[in-house]
Design a protein around this motif. Sequence first.
Motif: not given
Length: 366
Positions: A159-183
């Motif tokens: 099964e293959v799931f695709l993710i956009k590279e900067p989104m994966a990078a942000a998650i990898g860094v530990g940024l609060p991607i789900a919050d109502a805060v811009g990163s």
Amino acid sequence: MPNSEILLTNFAGLLFALSIPVGDTLAMALWFSNLFSNDIGIDLGTANTLIYVKGQGIVINEPSIVALERHTRKPLAIGAQAKEMLGREKPDIEVVRPLRDGVIADFDVTEEMLRFFISKVQKNKLLVRPRVVICVPSGVTPVEMRAVSEAADRAGAREVFLIKEPMAAAIGVGLPIADAVGSMVVDIGGGTTEIAVIALSGIVTSRSIKTAGDELTEVIVQFLKRKHNLLVGSRSAEQIKCAIGTAIGLEEELQHMCRGLEMVQAIPRVINVHSKEIREALAGSVNAIVNAVRRTLEQTPPELAADILDNGIILTGGGALLRGLDRRLVNETGLPVMVADDPLTCVVRGTGKVLADIHGYRNVLE
Ligand SMILES: Nc1ncnc2c1ncn2[C@@H]1O[C@H](COP(=O)(O)OP(=O)(O)OP(=O)(O)O)[C@@H](O)[C@H]1O
Ligand SMILES: [Mg+2]
């Protein structure tokens, strides 16, 4: 239901019949399922391919390079071994980079390369093919997206799931991607520089340009040819870039001995190159990256721009290691800028976090 899943269910039933405690049963079932399959995260990069295996971490980190037998197109070496051959090939061997500008340029070779890496991490596994989370650049077209998905599929993914590279990078860094805060993340790879503003699990504003590490290396090849009449291969030019490439003036400028072929007399020669001349050669490309960041900021909604003013810009990808690029961006934007820890692995570490909770991260998958 696939055979292995039937087997697993039966195994759990057997433990139940033997009255083994539930906690132990779960641990054994997990151990047993790991014997069959690994879920894996892949950063299929223009320069490097990295693979993260759930429960193990990063197990593959190799150049995206394949050496082929010219007539049969049969792979002879893949990854680091193939990179060693780059620029030193015999006439019957062709060394290729199957990705260009962040996307697949040679589908068959990409598939071979992925199959090789996936089989390496699945070596002791039986029956079940892995679920795969794999990255694509943010500016990718639907056709390019399908090509990545198909290559992973044909290379052995269940099964293959695709993710956009900067989104994966942000998650990898530990940024609060789900919050109502811009990163803001700027991922400078080999083929593309991806700039994205992320909030509420989505990419709000993004820009992808083809000025990245490969272009910086090529600019150095051209500069040495023009200025010093010296022919060098891309591996030597990359070494110069990493050793003395800079985005701003240094208090103490650097030098590097560079070997190549003198063009007029066609003899090997060693010259001393200086960081100042390399900086001047790189200036156009570095300006393109800086301008792309500025333009993305201009298009960012004011509330999110205010968040970025507080939290700053995070740099990821190998290009983030260019000496002084962070300070140059601070000077040009007036914002705080940080280079992520281990910038070359942020994207694949992000896919690893997604693997651990595919359901929780479903909003960020394409
Ligand atoms: N110290 C350094 N200074 C400058 N550039 C560097 C340094 N170390 C690595 N790089 C460059 O980083 C690039 C590779 O980065 P990375 O592995 O993040 O790219 P990629 O993910 O394969 O590419 P893409 O994301 O564009 O598909 C190469 O161009 C390499 O030359
Ligand atoms: Mg990358």
